[in-house]
Design an enzyme around this catalytic site. Structure first.
Site, PDB file in Angstrom:
ATOM      1  N   CYS A   2       0.921   0.921  20.483  1.00 24.89           N
ATOM      2  CA  CYS A   2      -0.009   1.076  21.591  1.00 24.89           C
ATOM      3  C   CYS A   2      -0.156  -0.266  22.308  1.00 24.89           C
ATOM      4  O   CYS A   2      -0.422  -1.283  21.682  1.00 24.89           O
ATOM      5  CB  CYS A   2      -1.397   1.549  21.185  1.00 24.89           C
ATOM      6  SG  CYS A   2      -1.374   3.100  20.308  1.00 24.89           S
ATOM      7  N   ARG A  27       5.673  -1.014  22.982  1.00 21.97           N
ATOM      8  CA  ARG A  27       4.737  -0.784  21.874  1.00 21.97           C
ATOM      9  C   ARG A  27       4.293   0.666  21.763  1.00 21.97           C
ATOM     10  O   ARG A  27       3.517   1.021  20.890  1.00 21.97           O
ATOM     11  CB  ARG A  27       3.498  -1.655  22.060  1.00 21.97           C
ATOM     12  CG  ARG A  27       3.737  -3.076  21.660  1.00 21.97           C
ATOM     13  CD  ARG A  27       2.512  -3.897  21.911  1.00 21.97           C
ATOM     14  NE  ARG A  27       2.644  -5.169  21.247  1.00 21.97           N
ATOM     15  CZ  ARG A  27       2.049  -5.478  20.102  1.00 21.97           C
ATOM     16  NH1 ARG A  27       1.295  -4.600  19.498  1.00 21.97           N
ATOM     17  NH2 ARG A  27       2.227  -6.667  19.566  1.00 21.97           N
ATOM     18  N   TRP A  74       1.125   5.435  21.402  1.00 23.01           N
ATOM     19  CA  TRP A  74       2.050   5.943  20.387  1.00 23.01           C
ATOM     20  C   TRP A  74       1.191   6.856  19.530  1.00 23.01           C
ATOM     21  O   TRP A  74       0.315   6.408  18.806  1.00 23.01           O
ATOM     22  CB  TRP A  74       2.638   4.804  19.560  1.00 23.01           C
ATOM     23  CG  TRP A  74       3.682   5.254  18.583  1.00 23.01           C
ATOM     24  CD1 TRP A  74       5.008   5.468  18.837  1.00 23.01           C
ATOM     25  CD2 TRP A  74       3.487   5.565  17.189  1.00 23.01           C
ATOM     26  NE1 TRP A  74       5.644   5.890  17.697  1.00 23.01           N
ATOM     27  CE2 TRP A  74       4.746   5.962  16.671  1.00 23.01           C
ATOM     28  CE3 TRP A  74       2.397   5.553  16.338  1.00 23.01           C
ATOM     29  CZ2 TRP A  74       4.918   6.327  15.346  1.00 23.01           C
ATOM     30  CZ3 TRP A  74       2.567   5.917  15.008  1.00 23.01           C
ATOM     31  CH2 TRP A  74       3.825   6.299  14.530  1.00 23.01           C
ATOM     32  N   ASN A  98      -6.243   1.094  19.614  1.00 15.17           N
ATOM     33  CA  ASN A  98      -4.979   0.942  18.897  1.00 15.17           C
ATOM     34  C   ASN A  98      -5.313   0.967  17.408  1.00 15.17           C
ATOM     35  O   ASN A  98      -6.097   0.146  16.952  1.00 15.17           O
ATOM     36  CB  ASN A  98      -4.335  -0.402  19.280  1.00 15.17           C
ATOM     37  CG  ASN A  98      -3.109  -0.707  18.448  1.00 15.17           C
ATOM     38  OD1 ASN A  98      -2.512   0.189  17.850  1.00 15.17           O
ATOM     39  ND2 ASN A  98      -2.722  -1.974  18.408  1.00 15.17           N
ATOM     40  N   GLY A  99      -4.763   1.927  16.671  1.00 16.67           N
ATOM     41  CA  GLY A  99      -5.040   1.992  15.239  1.00 16.67           C
ATOM     42  C   GLY A  99      -5.399   3.398  14.822  1.00 16.67           C
ATOM     43  O   GLY A  99      -5.155   4.356  15.552  1.00 16.67           O
ATOM     44  N   GLU A 478      21.395  -1.387   7.390  1.00 13.35           N
ATOM     45  CA  GLU A 478      20.910  -1.737   8.728  1.00 13.35           C
ATOM     46  C   GLU A 478      21.720  -1.005   9.806  1.00 13.35           C
ATOM     47  O   GLU A 478      21.171  -0.518  10.798  1.00 13.35           O
ATOM     48  CB  GLU A 478      20.977  -3.270   8.903  1.00 13.35           C
ATOM     49  CG  GLU A 478      20.774  -3.805  10.302  1.00 13.35           C
ATOM     50  CD  GLU A 478      19.431  -3.461  10.934  1.00 13.35           C
ATOM     51  OE1 GLU A 478      18.561  -2.904  10.260  1.00 13.35           O
ATOM     52  OE2 GLU A 478      19.291  -3.717  12.139  1.00 13.35           O
ATOM     53  N   LYS A 482      20.175   1.542  12.627  1.00  9.52           N
ATOM     54  CA  LYS A 482      20.337   1.327  14.069  1.00  9.52           C
ATOM     55  C   LYS A 482      20.859   2.587  14.748  1.00  9.52           C
ATOM     56  O   LYS A 482      20.367   2.995  15.790  1.00  9.52           O
ATOM     57  CB  LYS A 482      21.312   0.163  14.263  1.00  9.52           C
ATOM     58  CG  LYS A 482      21.047  -0.803  15.301  1.00  9.52           C
ATOM     59  CD  LYS A 482      19.934  -1.804  15.144  1.00  9.52           C
ATOM     60  CE  LYS A 482      18.662  -1.364  14.519  1.00  9.52           C
ATOM     61  NZ  LYS A 482      17.772  -2.403  14.098  1.00  9.52           N
ATOM     62  N   GLU A 485      18.182   5.331  14.889  1.00 10.55           N
ATOM     63  CA  GLU A 485      17.105   5.023  15.828  1.00 10.55           C
ATOM     64  C   GLU A 485      17.483   5.293  17.269  1.00 10.55           C
ATOM     65  O   GLU A 485      16.704   5.877  18.010  1.00 10.55           O
ATOM     66  CB  GLU A 485      16.779   3.519  15.755  1.00 10.55           C
ATOM     67  CG  GLU A 485      15.928   3.107  14.624  1.00 10.55           C
ATOM     68  CD  GLU A 485      15.645   1.620  14.712  1.00 10.55           C
ATOM     69  OE1 GLU A 485      14.484   1.267  14.837  1.00 10.55           O
ATOM     70  OE2 GLU A 485      16.589   0.807  14.664  1.00 10.55           O
ATOM     71  N   HIS A 501      28.786   9.277  -6.716  1.00 10.16           N
ATOM     72  CA  HIS A 501      27.694   9.774  -7.565  1.00 10.16           C
ATOM     73  C   HIS A 501      26.849  10.821  -6.847  1.00 10.16           C
ATOM     74  O   HIS A 501      25.728  11.090  -7.243  1.00 10.16           O
ATOM     75  CB  HIS A 501      26.831   8.606  -8.044  1.00 10.16           C
ATOM     76  CG  HIS A 501      27.592   7.632  -8.867  1.00 10.16           C
ATOM     77  ND1 HIS A 501      28.049   7.930 -10.133  1.00 10.16           N
ATOM     78  CD2 HIS A 501      28.044   6.388  -8.594  1.00 10.16           C
ATOM     79  CE1 HIS A 501      28.721   6.895 -10.618  1.00 10.16           C
ATOM     80  NE2 HIS A 501      28.736   5.947  -9.694  1.00 10.16           N
ATOM     81  N   LYS A 600       7.546  -0.465  18.969  1.00 12.72           N
ATOM     82  CA  LYS A 600       7.741  -1.752  18.312  1.00 12.72           C
ATOM     83  C   LYS A 600       6.390  -2.251  17.821  1.00 12.72           C
ATOM     84  O   LYS A 600       5.374  -1.959  18.427  1.00 12.72           O
ATOM     85  CB  LYS A 600       8.311  -2.733  19.333  1.00 12.72           C
ATOM     86  CG  LYS A 600       9.240  -3.744  18.713  1.00 12.72           C
ATOM     87  CD  LYS A 600      10.085  -4.386  19.757  1.00 12.72           C
ATOM     88  CE  LYS A 600      10.947  -5.456  19.145  1.00 12.72           C
ATOM     89  NZ  LYS A 600      12.108  -4.873  18.457  1.00 12.72           N
TER      90      LYS A 600
END
Ligand code: F6R
Length: 605
Positions: A2, A27, A74, A98-99, A478, A482, A485, A501, A600
């Site tokens: 946010c 954000r 968000w 925000n939160g 990673e 990526k 996302e 396995h 983010k």
């Protein structure tokens, strides 16, 4: 998570707030809204979707306002729509949040029991705070006290920015969520934001209020004043002043189509800059000297997402180079693992933003246990920066692409510099490694057409297994993250030897194996690739150009040059995954810089 911007001053507040929100859109971008005071009336404009929708709406209005608050959301509670977008408001006051309010249901019931009627317009937890504010304000007719009482009642990490129609002022209050306030140089304007980045070029004095402090910025006779209060109303000394935000810069895309690509291309310069700072600049040398003075018995690393994978890379350095036992924890799990922390241990917190709620929560636990704390961090002045004993800044500059790229590289490099200095490597030894890394990454960036071609041959496949061994295993993790996302395809990272396995059951001709082939573990890695090839998987290998066997077994072979690189081969290979994900996402037509559902700086636990 946010983005929040509040403004008070002589400019048209819509322009300032929209400029700030544009910078913070990374954000959160589910919906956006502003509340503005126009002719002493409170007006609200909100729009589902990206900020551009709100901008188009506001363009049609001729707004003249000098006070307002804005928000990009968000979603946590309540689906994405205009009603749930912030701000939330009565006719007298408005809030952005925000939160998460963990006890919102409880508070709603409390208000009902108190027979406080409130006309809820949304499904959000945030609006419960507005109802609570309304309740306390009606009781004591004092906005400051009402904020304090309402804020004392909420559980969870939150930041609120608020205003009312009566006072020429904007307010904020926060707990374990970022808030920054600012005044312009000539003190005619006041600003509040969830991120100093929104204030660059606007505010010269930056204030960081502490938790449970209410900040009030007021404008009277053309001058702004800023005051801090405890929740019960008495003045508070609990804030930090930073004289200027001039060392911050606003990132522009320039010639690049996306921030992500720009940030991938920045890496060679940033690697040089970081190495130069810690090896040649007096301040950098001193910092690194100080944090490597004592040798910890054991190291614990806490981080989330990409930063966690950087932690795994750094564990490799600390165990290989220094022989120091190192644990890496997902910060969100750390607290629940009953961790064993001893004096003499060092805890390292890795974060781009320095605001990740889970990472900060793990820090709190370490501090309670009295262990030494160190950050590997991008954002100077962030909460993490302020809370740890020592900071190693990674100097990546603003990272705007939601998918982290350059910050990962810089985190790993910082870990390498720390580890190398702890082991008394000479500067020449370090530089010979980092120079080669820069040169090799430059080479990749000059021939991106190779990666684009590979992307076009695999982007229609259904699933991707990224595999690696040793120091390339975190790179596989990673790489898969990526791709998930930004391209929205299913991808998993696996240790090469683990496929047999279980996951090998997934392999057929719809699957791609992106295999990272570390030079020191090449034979076993090739055997694993062969196992996938035998089951019709499409093979993309990333390995040393001199290996003719890789050439033979691969459908696509991305040739690297690992010669003269000892420790940073993984960091080098990772640039290939960054670009591969980027070009696959581009072919799929996704929103690369603002992928769906993400934001983010994840400030909720
Ligand atoms: C992935 C990504 C996230 C972050 C994670 C931690 O591309 O960016 O996984 O790495 O949310 O964020 P920071 O580093 O800000 O603590």
């Amino acid at each position: 998570m946010c983005g929040i911007v509040g403004y008070l001053g002589s400019r048209n507040s819509t322009d300032v707030i929209l400029e700030g929100l544009t910078r913070l859109e990374y954000r959160g971008y589910d919906s956006a809204g502003v509340s503005l005071i126009e002719n002493d009336e409170l007006e609200i404009y909100k729009k589902e979707g990206k900020l551009n929708n709100l901008k188009s709406l506001l363009k049609k209005k001729k707004i003249q306002s000098h006070r307002g608050i804005g928000h990009t959301r968000w979603a946590t509670h309540g689906e994405v729509n205009d009603f749930n977008a912030h701000p939330h408001a009565t006719s007298d006051y408005s809030i952005v949040h925000n939160g998460i309010i963990e006890n919102s249901q409880e508070l709603k019931e409390f208000l009902m029991k108190e027979k406080h009627t409130f006309n809820y317009q949304s499904e959000t937890d945030s609006e419960v705070f507005l109802a609570l504010l309304d309740y306390y304000f009606k009781k004591n007719n004092n906005f400051l006290h009402a904020i304090g009482e309402a804020f004392e009642s909420v559980r969870g990490n939150s930041a609120f920015v608020l205003m009312n129609t009566k006072e020429n002022a904007i307010y904020c209050v926060k707990k374990s969520a970022p808030i920054v306030c600012g005044l312009s140089e000539n003190i005619t304007e006041g600003f509040i934001s969830s991120d100093p980045y929104a204030l660059v070029g606007f505010a010269d004095r930056i204030y960081f209020p502490e938790d449970n402090v209410i900040t009030k910025i007021e404008l009277s006779s053309g001058e702004t004043s800023i005051n801090f209060y405890e929740l019960h109303g008495q003045e508070s000394p609990r804030y930090r002043l930073q004289e200027s935000s001039k060392n911050l810069e606003v990132s522009k895309k320039g010639q690049f189509e996306h921030y992500m690509l720009k940030e991938v291309f920045e890496q060679p310069i940033l690697i040089r800059k970081l190495t130069d700072f810690y090896l040649n600049d007096e301040i950098g040398i001193e910092i690194l000297k100080k944090v490597t003075k004592t040798r910890p018995k054991m190291i614990h690393i806490m981080a989330c997402g990409t930063a966690y994978y950087a932690g795994l890379v750094i564990k490799g350095f600390l165990e290989d180079i220094n022989r120091i036992p190192t644990n890496v924890y997902l910060a969100s799990e750390f607290r629940y693992q009953n961790p064993i922390l001893n004096s003499g241990d060092l805890t390292i917190f890795i974060s781009q933003s320095g605001e990740t709620a889970d990472t900060l929560a793990s820090l709190e636990l370490c501090k309670v246990n009295g262990v030494k704390t160190l950050s590997i961090l991008n954002v100077e002045g962030s909460t993490l920066y302020r809370e740890v004993d020592n900071n190693l800044l990674i100097k990546a500059g603003p990272e705007i692409g939601v998918a982290s790229t350059k910050a990962f590289t810089q985190m790993c490099l910082m870990g390498f510099l720390f580890s190398a200095k702890l082991e008394n490597f000479s500067d020449e030894q370090i530089l010979s490694e980092t120079h080669v890394l820069v040169e090799r990454i430059d080479h990749i960036l000059q021939s991106t057409d190779i990666i684009q071609n590979v992307a076009s041959s695999i982007y229609r496949h259904q699933g991707f297994l990224f595999t690696g061994r040793g120091n390339h295993f975190p790179i596989a993790l990673e790489g898969a993250l990526k791709l998930k996302e930004i391209a929205y395809v299913h991808a998993e990272g696996y240790a090469s030897g683990e496929l047999k396995h279980g996951p090998i059951a997934l392999i057929d001709d719809t699957m791609v194996n992106v295999a990272f082939c570390p030079p020191n573990l090449i034979d076993k890695t090739i055997s694993n690739v062969q196992e996938i090839k035998a089951r019709q998987g499409f093979i993309v290998t990333i390995g040393d150009k001199s290996n003719s066997e890789l050439e033979r077994i691969s459908d696509e072979f991305i040739r690297l040059d690992f010669s003269n690189l000892e420790f940073l081969t993984g960091v080098y290979s990772n640039v290939i995954s960054q670009l591969l994900s980027y070009y696959i996402a581009k072919l799929k037509g996704t929103d690369i810089d603002k992928p769906r559902n993400l934001a983010k700086s994840v400030t909720v636990e």
